[in-house]
Design a protein around this motif. Structure first.
Motif, PDB file in Angstrom:
ATOM      1  N   GLU A  65      -0.558  22.830  -5.717  1.00  0.00           N
ATOM      2  CA  GLU A  65      -0.094  21.766  -6.606  1.00  0.00           C
ATOM      3  C   GLU A  65       1.383  21.953  -6.938  1.00  0.00           C
ATOM      4  O   GLU A  65       2.087  20.983  -7.207  1.00  0.00           O
ATOM      5  N   ALA A  66       1.875  23.187  -6.882  1.00  0.00           N
ATOM      6  CA  ALA A  66       3.290  23.459  -7.159  1.00  0.00           C
ATOM      7  C   ALA A  66       4.196  22.803  -6.115  1.00  0.00           C
ATOM      8  O   ALA A  66       5.378  22.599  -6.363  1.00  0.00           O
ATOM      9  N   GLU A  67       3.639  22.470  -4.967  1.00  0.00           N
ATOM     10  CA  GLU A  67       4.410  21.814  -3.911  1.00  0.00           C
ATOM     11  C   GLU A  67       4.196  20.296  -3.901  1.00  0.00           C
ATOM     12  O   GLU A  67       4.552  19.634  -2.935  1.00  0.00           O
ATOM     13  N   GLY A  68       3.606  19.772  -4.966  1.00  0.00           N
ATOM     14  CA  GLY A  68       3.453  18.331  -5.096  1.00  0.00           C
ATOM     15  C   GLY A  68       2.100  17.780  -4.706  1.00  0.00           C
ATOM     16  O   GLY A  68       1.927  16.563  -4.625  1.00  0.00           O
ATOM     17  N   LEU A  69       1.134  18.621  -4.463  1.00  0.00           N
ATOM     18  CA  LEU A  69      -0.208  18.159  -4.119  1.00  0.00           C
ATOM     19  C   LEU A  69      -1.063  18.038  -5.367  1.00  0.00           C
ATOM     20  O   LEU A  69      -0.923  18.834  -6.307  1.00  0.00           O
ATOM     21  N   SER A  70      -1.954  17.054  -5.380  1.00  0.00           N
ATOM     22  CA  SER A  70      -2.948  16.999  -6.453  1.00  0.00           C
ATOM     23  C   SER A  70      -4.006  18.061  -6.144  1.00  0.00           C
ATOM     24  O   SER A  70      -4.044  18.614  -5.040  1.00  0.00           O
ATOM     25  N   ALA A  74      -4.892  19.397  -2.461  1.00  0.00           N
ATOM     26  CA  ALA A  74      -4.766  20.819  -2.130  1.00  0.00           C
ATOM     27  C   ALA A  74      -6.053  21.339  -1.493  1.00  0.00           C
ATOM     28  O   ALA A  74      -6.004  22.108  -0.527  1.00  0.00           O
ATOM     29  N   GLU A  75      -7.197  20.891  -2.005  1.00  0.00           N
ATOM     30  CA  GLU A  75      -8.478  21.292  -1.408  1.00  0.00           C
ATOM     31  C   GLU A  75      -8.616  20.745   0.002  1.00  0.00           C
ATOM     32  O   GLU A  75      -9.063  21.458   0.909  1.00  0.00           O
ATOM     33  N   ALA A  76      -8.241  19.471   0.201  1.00  0.00           N
ATOM     34  CA  ALA A  76      -8.320  18.867   1.536  1.00  0.00           C
ATOM     35  C   ALA A  76      -7.393  19.586   2.513  1.00  0.00           C
ATOM     36  O   ALA A  76      -7.779  19.887   3.644  1.00  0.00           O
TER      37      ALA A  76
END
Length: 145
Positions: A65-70, A74-76
């Motif tokens: 998430e720190a790289e902009g993913l929800s 991030a799981e996907a």
């Protein structure tokens, strides 16, 4: 495998599944040990290159998430990385099988390959080996959701 698919050759099928175009392969017979060694060395180079492509794509994926993913993204992405890494592991197995065949016929292992990017003329038509980050340009088989 259908009858027409078997007549086209395995490499043509792989290229077609990745969206490339290749003419049908003419069957060939390897009659001498030197020709077999040459073809196995070509196979080792190709497996090495493909393995590197998958690893490069897997390591280019965002991780958190720190790289902009929800959280869901991030799981996907983690599932995609696992799937791509599994394919890279299969390519490593293929390369080791080729090395074992080389050893079995009394040849030395072959671990060199052309530097990236490889010229289009190095491998059969439709086979392009280049290091690209994961994205539309590297799209092939669909990844699990």
């Amino acid at each position: 495998m259908t009858e027409s698919a078997g007549a086209r050759g395995r490499l043509t099928e792989v290229i077609a599944s990745r969206g490339g175009l290749a003419p049908p392969e003419a069957p060939f017979i390897i009659e001498h040990r030197e020709a077999l060694i040459y073809m196995l060395c070509e196979a080792a180079e190709l497996e090495h290159g493909i393995m590197c492509q998958y690893l490069y794509a897997a390591f280019s994926l965002k991780q958190s998430e720190a790289e902009g993913l929800s959280a869901g993204e991030a799981e996907a992405v983690q599932r995609w990385r696992k799937h791509i890494s599994h394919i890279a592991t299969q390519e490593m197995l293929h390369m080791s099988l080729v090395q074992n065949l080389l050893s079995a016929i009394g040849a030395a292992p072959h671990l060199s390959r052309p530097n990236y990017p490889q010229p289009a003329s190095h491998y059969p038509a439709g086979v392009h080996v280049a290091l690209l980050p994961f994205g539309e340009e590297t799209r092939g088989q669909p990844l699990p959701a």
